[in-house]
Structure formats: structure tokens, C-alpha cells
Design an enzyme around this catalytic site. Structure first.
Site, mmCIF file in Angstrom:
data_model
loop_
_atom_site.group_PDB
_atom_site.id
_atom_site.type_symbol
_atom_site.label_atom_id
_atom_site.label_comp_id
_atom_site.label_asym_id
_atom_site.label_seq_id
_atom_site.Cartn_x
_atom_site.Cartn_y
_atom_site.Cartn_z
ATOM 1 N N HIS A 372 0.789 -1.238 0.000
ATOM 2 C CA HIS A 372 0.000 0.000 0.000
ATOM 3 C C HIS A 372 0.823 1.291 0.000
ATOM 4 C CE1 HIS A 372 -3.756 1.968 0.052
ATOM 5 N NE2 HIS A 372 -4.403 1.150 0.850
ATOM 6 N N TYR A 486 -13.311 5.078 10.443
ATOM 7 C CA TYR A 486 -12.550 5.570 9.291
ATOM 8 C C TYR A 486 -13.232 5.114 8.008
ATOM 9 C CZ TYR A 486 -8.559 5.916 6.011
ATOM 10 O OH TYR A 486 -7.731 6.204 4.947
ATOM 11 N N SER A 488 -12.291 5.636 3.890
ATOM 12 C CA SER A 488 -11.286 6.185 2.987
ATOM 13 C C SER A 488 -11.939 6.956 1.852
ATOM 14 C CB SER A 488 -10.438 5.045 2.416
ATOM 15 O OG SER A 488 -9.467 5.538 1.530
ATOM 16 N N THR A 499 -5.122 10.146 0.083
ATOM 17 C CA THR A 499 -6.464 9.885 0.606
ATOM 18 C C THR A 499 -6.776 10.892 1.709
ATOM 19 O OG1 THR A 499 -5.620 8.337 2.264
ATOM 20 C CG2 THR A 499 -6.339 7.409 0.147
#
Length: 657
Positions: A372, A486, A488, A499
Site C-alpha cells: 500500500h 474511518y 477512505s 487519501t
């Protein structure tokens, strides 16, 4: 096992017998490129707007709004004082410093470097903690769901995608507000004719928004290299080979010729066949398991391995175009088992440091596991979509295709590590630790068939807001409290955007959850009105985040500056700030017509990692959690109840709670 080098003469002789018509088609643009867009791939890149730095007062206000549903009145009152003090004192200087730094780096965004730094300094293992996965739906032509055939077609489509990207032929990524008006030939003609320096403004007139494509280059020939204290991203586009992993063994297969062109499909198919049929025993000490380790331990192990003369083997892996994995597990269509395989597996035949690994099972089930740090979902999902379409609509290899093994023998070689006892000890320790980690993780799945996008839209309510509301309601049912959440959101509409965090736990969702649980005197009409208020608020948060007006990345950057200056304002040392960034519920939407499954791990020990999908008539969620830390079964049960509750309001039925 394979010859390290055959004479080139063999290939030349073989080609001399190959029909000239086919040789011509192989070198043609039709085979070499997946797309030949009239608008160059990077046409809009120079004129993309820069990610804005929000006003300090706005970020402080949004921060308080995110904290409010999670805090008691007393806690919130004290928090307001700390935030106001920061806004009128230390925040002013930090904001000024951030803006000055941003002005000196107009080629990028203010968040790009610190975000890379955040990823690369984290010492946690990559699988589960960071690497997500995506699984393709099957090829609609059943006979093409063969491990060898599908691997060959996905690989060739990947190479066609890569060559289109590198030659600026890949269609630029553009978000169309009204695709019927802007996703047209006229749009491409006009914006393509404009100079790159102003092309974005032309697209804007069509209400279309070109997206940042700076991450795309790191899809290929890229690896994350472990380092002590901080990793680095390595990218070398010069190599012409891929690596293939099978049973923990590593192979190298050349797939491009000396001019960088994709080799003939039969040659690639034959090379894959050679490797798939290789009878080598599973590796007793697979080095790939070390990529599951704590990054400092992996760095130490790699340094030791390189001292034994393995540097060249590492180089072949690190700069390979991509990693193709022949999975040898028993075929299954059990979703939970597939999630476990593609999310983490046993680690014995994985290399989690590669930008992505293309994993193909014995029954042709295929998917991606991706690292990532180098990029986000926009790039990987575009690649995922394009190669699925190309490999199924334009397969270069067929179930009836004949292979020519002698044509590929000189293209295939084993990559063998020299190991000593300390190396083996590193590997054994990594195996044992990773086994314990994987055993502690569990997965629950829910497919809800009562409603989907259509029913939400009929009430003018965002389907995404409904899913996020369901997560809040489920957690409240389970814990009788609310948690930091959370969601994204991409900021790829800006140059080098990454992001932003959307905070779905709002004052509005809290009120509605409490009203549903209490079963008070509110009518269905009242509940529907409150649901619409939740949707409006959620839509506002999504819009703010996408436009670079969230508060999380802004405060993150200010906090980093404060740390470098050695003076930490109380807003950042406050436990409530740490708690807000401790994401008990971490979510991401995964919508694609070609996606069977997609998910990621929880980001905190007691948390839930939720990958969710929304279709016209159904909803789905994959929830990951650690067995002894979180009640995943309880959460999924409460989530189903929550969706029935929301369905009861939307469909004018009774609440089930």
C-alpha cells in the site's frame, strides 16, 4: 532445474519457422498495447490543481465535530478549550510554516512526502496490517478458468497495460460528473487539442475531473525494500522479466524481448507451462515468509542473506515487472477460505513487498494482493478492471492453444537462495510467528438481499451513507457506545493527492441509532427524516474530503511539523486526539462489476476491518477481526439486524430490534 542460458540460436531457428504473418501480428500495436488513446496518458498531469491546505479554523471546527459524538459533555467542553487555544496560538505558526513549505514544493502536494514517510517508517508487518486484496470474478467462459490459461491471459493483459502506460497510450483517468455529456469523443477531441498546461481547465468546463496518475508507474517493476527504521520504494523499469512463485520456490521468466516488446503468447504460455509442471519439492525454507516479518527484523535478515551472496537474487525479485503466484491450495468457492488465502495465506509462497502479486489458484480463481505504500485504490482498481476486461474479451491464449516448450527453455530459470543456519533460523521464526498471527485472525461475511442501491435512491438517500449508518448502528447494538470510524476517500483529483479520512460517526448518526434502539415514539416518517439528515451530513463530509477539505491530513501535517520543532501543542498530546485516530471501525467501499471479493485487515487489535460493496438489489460486507480481541460474530449479527432496521424504515416495515 532449468538451463540458465540456452543459445539464442535455438530461438532464432524456431522463429525462422514461425509464420511471418503471426510475427507481424505479434509486433503490431494491436498486440503490444492494450489501448492507444488519442489523449496521452499524462496529458492532464501538468495542469492538475494542487491539493489545498484547509483554513486552520475550518480544520479545528471539523475536528471538534468529529469528536463530539464520541465524548461526554465534560470531555467535549475541555476539548473545545484546547482546540481554541491551539487555533489562536501554536496553530498559527504551524499553519504558516506548512504553507511556506508547500510553496517551495509546487511540483507535489503537502501530504505526499509525509504520507510516504508514515507508511515507510511503520515497523509492523505488511500482511493483514497494510496489504489489501481483490479477487476477480471468474471468466464467463468456463473453459478459460484454467490455472495455466488464465495466468497466461492475465499476464499478457498486464504487459499490454504496462506498455500502454509507458508509451503514454493508456486512457487518462477522468471522473465524469455526467458521463453522457463528457465521456464522449467531443470531450477527448477538445481536451486533447489543448496544451497540457491548461488541459485540466478544458475538462472542468465539461464538468469532468482528470485524476492524478503519478502513482501508476509504481504498479510495475516496484518493490518495498526493508530498512532499519525506515523502508524505501525501489523502482527499476529496465527489467524484462517477471518472477513466479510456486510452493515457496521462485522462478524468473523473461516476457519482453531485447527491444522491450511483449514476447509471442505461445512463448509466454510455454514458459508458464514449464514452471507449472516443474516437479521441484516445496521449499523447505521459503525466503518469501520473511516478508511477513516486523520490518526491522526483515531488514536484519535480508542484510544477512545479502552477505551470503544473494544480492543478485534479490535484485531479480525487486526489479521484476510483477510477481505471479501459482497457488497450489485445494480449489474452493467458500468465500471465507478465499478471503484468508488472498489476504494473508500461510505466507510460504508470497512476496508481500512487491507492488502487487497476481495470484491464480488451481481452478483459475485469480486476484491481487498489493502493497500500500506506493499508491492507493484508484490505480490498482483501474489496472484490475482493465486487465479483467482485456483478458476475457481479447484472450491471447485459449484452452486449445498449443505450447512449444523448447521455445521457452532459455527464458526460464530458478532463483535459488544460498542459506546458512542463521538464515534458516530467521525463516523458521517467521513461520511460527506468522502462523500464530493468522490463526488469531477471523473473517465474517454478510450478504444482505432485502435491498440495495435502488431502494436508497428512491428516497434520495446515499447508499454509502446507509452502509456507514448500518456499521454505526451495529456497533451501538453490540457495545452500547460509539467508536472512532474511518472511511477512505481519494484526493486523486489533485496533483499527488493520496487519501483523506471521512468520519462517518456523526452527531446525526448517533441520534438516529439511539432513537432506533430506544424504540421511542418517533414515527417512521420521523426516522426517515433523520435518515435523510444523516445522508446529507455524510454527503457533505465526502465532498469536503474529496475536495481536500477534510481535517485529518491537515492536522497530521501540522503535528509532524510540531514534532520536528520539538514543541508539541496540547491538542496533539491530548489522549482524545490519539483515541480519535485509533480506528476501531475501518471501512472502505469496493465497487466493481468484476470484483468477487475484496477486503483488508483490522488496523487496531480490537478493531474491525470492513470491506463493503453496494449493488442495485443487495449489500455485502467482509469483516476481519482478531478472535480474542473483538466479537466479530456478534458484530456481523448486529449488522444484519441493523440493516433490517434500516430496511424497515425505508420499506415502511416494522423494526426488528
Amino acid at each position: 532445474m532449468f538451463p540458465s542460458a540456452h543459445s539464442k540460436k535455438l530461438v532464432e531457428v524456431w522463429i525462422s519457422f514461425w509464420p511471418s504473418r503471426l510475427i507481424s501480428s505479434i509486433s503490431s500495436d494491436e498486440y503490444q498495447y492494450l489501448q492507444k488513446s488519442k489523449t496521452p496518458t499524462m496529458h492532464f498531469q501538468p495542469s492538475l490543481p494542487r491539493l489545498p491546505i484547509p483554513e486552520l479554523s475550518k480544520s479545528c471546527e471539523r475536528y471538534l465535530n468529529a469528536q463530539k459524538p464520541l465524548r461526554s459533555e465534560e470531555e467535549f467542553s475541555l476539548l473545545v478549550k484546547r482546540v481554541k487555544e491551539f487555533e489562536s496560538n501554536a496553530g498559527i505558526g504551524l499553519q504558516k510554516e506548512l504553507k511556506q513549505l508547500d510553496l517551495k514544493n509546487k511540483h507535489t502536494s503537502y501530504i505526499s512526502a509525509p504520507w510516504f514517510e508514515m507508511y515507510l517508517k511503520d515497523r509492523k508487518p505488511l500482511p493483514i496490517n497494510y496489504n489489501p486484496f481483490l479477487v476477480f470474478i471468474d471468466d464467463p467462459k468456463i473453459e478459460y478458468n484454467d490455472q495455466l490459461v488464465r495466468s497466461a491471459n492475465l499476464l499478457i493483459s498486464s504487459l499490454r497495460f504496462m506498455r500502454s502506460l509507458r508509451n503514454n497510450y493508456l486512457e487518462p483517468e477522468v471522473y465524469h460528473l455526467n458521463a453522457k455529456k463528457s465521456d464522449t469523443g467531443l470531450f477527448r477531441t477538445i481536451t486533447g487539442a489543448l496544451p497540457s498546461s491548461v488541459s485540466w481547465y478544458g475538462a472542468y468546463l465539461f464538468k469532468a475531473f482528470p485524476l492524478d496518475m503519478s502513482q501508476y508507474k509504481n504498479l510495475f517493476n516496484t518493490s518495498r525494500i526493508p530498512g532499519y527504521g525506515k523502508d524505501r520504494i525501489f523502482h527499476d523499469p529496465s527489467s524484462k522479466h517477471i518472477i513466479i512463485m510456486k510452493n515457496g520456490n521462485v522462478y524468473k521468466l523473461n516476457v519482453l524481448d531485447e527491444n522491450g516488446q511483449i514476447l509471442d503468447p505461445v512463448v509466454i504460455y510455454s514458459g508458464l507451462k514449464l514452471i507449472l509442471d516443474d516437479k521441484k519439492k516445496p521449499a523447505e525454507f521459503p525466503v518469501g515468509i520473511l516478508t511477513t516479518e516486523d520490518r526491522d527484523i526483515w531488514s536484519k535478515a535480508r542484510e544477512h542473506l545479502e552477505s551470503l551472496g544473494n544480492a543478485e537474487v534479490f535484485k531479480m525479485i525487486d526489479n521484476s515487472i510483477l510477481n505471479l503466484i501459482f497457488d497450489d491450495e485445494e480449489p474452493t468457492k467458500d468465500y471465507k477460505t478465499l478471503v484468508q488465502r488472498y489476504l494473508h495465506s500461510n505466507g510460504l509462497t508470497r512476496w508481500f513487498d512487491k507492488s502487487f502479486s497476481l495470484i491464480v489458484g488451481r481452478d483459475g480463481t485469480a486476484g491481487l494482493n498489493f502493497e500500500h505504500s506506493w499508491g492507493d485504490g484508484v490505480a490498482i482498481l483501474r489496472y484490475f478492471t482493465d486487465i479483467y476486461k482485456d483478458s476475457t474479451n481479447n484472450p491471447q491464449v485459449h484452452p486449445t492453444s498449443k505450447y512449444n516448450l523448447s521455445s521457452a527453455e532459455n527464458l526460464v530459470s530458478d532463483l535459488v537462495f544460498n542459506l546458512d543456519n542463521p538464515s534458516k533460523e530467521f525463516i523458521v521464526n517467521a513461520k511460527n510467528k506468522y502462523s500464530l498471527t493468522c490463526d488469531s485472525l477471523d473473517i465474517e461475511l454478510l450478504e444482505f438481499l432485502k435491498f440495495g442501491r435502488k431502494l436508497c435512491k428512491s428516497h434520495d438517500i446515499s447508499p454509502d451513507s446507509i452502509m456507514q449508518l448500518a456499521f454505526q448502528l451495529a456497533y451501538y447494538k453490540l457495545k452500547k457506545s460509539f467508536a472512532s470510524t474511518y472511511e477512505s476517500c481519494s484526493t486523486a483529483a489533485f496533483k499527488h493527492g493520496r487519501t483523506e479520512t471521512v468520519r462517518p460517526c456523526t452527531v446525526e448518526t448517533k441520534k438516529l441509532c439511539e432513537a432506533i434502539i430506544k424504540k421511542d415514539t418517533l414515527s417512521k416518517a420521523d426516522l426517515l427524516r433523520m435518515m435523510k439528515e444523516c445522508s446529507l451530513k455524510h454527503g457533505q463530509l465526502i465532498k469536503e474530503a474529496a475536495m481536500g477539505q477534510g481535517f485529518d491530513r491537515h492536522l497530521f501535517a501540522l503535528n509532524l511539523l510540531a514534532q520536528k520543532n520539538g514543541k508539541i501543542p496540547s491538542i496533539f498530546s491530548d489522549p482524545l486526539y490519539q483515541q480519535l485516530n485509533h480506528y476501531v471501525i475501518s471501512t472502505s467501499t469496493l465497487n466493481s462489476d468484476f470484483l468477487m471479493l475484496g477486503a483488508f485487515g483490522p488496523v487496531v487489535p480490537e478493531g474491525y476491518g470492513i470491506g463493503y460493496s453496494i449493488w442495485d438489489e443487495r449489500l455485502g460486507a467482509i469483516v476481519s477481526f482478531y478472535k480474542n480481541k473483538a466479537d466479530g460474530r456478534g458484530f456481523i449479527s448486529c449488522l444484519e439486524e441493523a440493516l433490517f432496521d434500516l430496511y424497515g424504515v425505508l420499506n415502511n416495515n416494522k423494526l426488528v430490534s
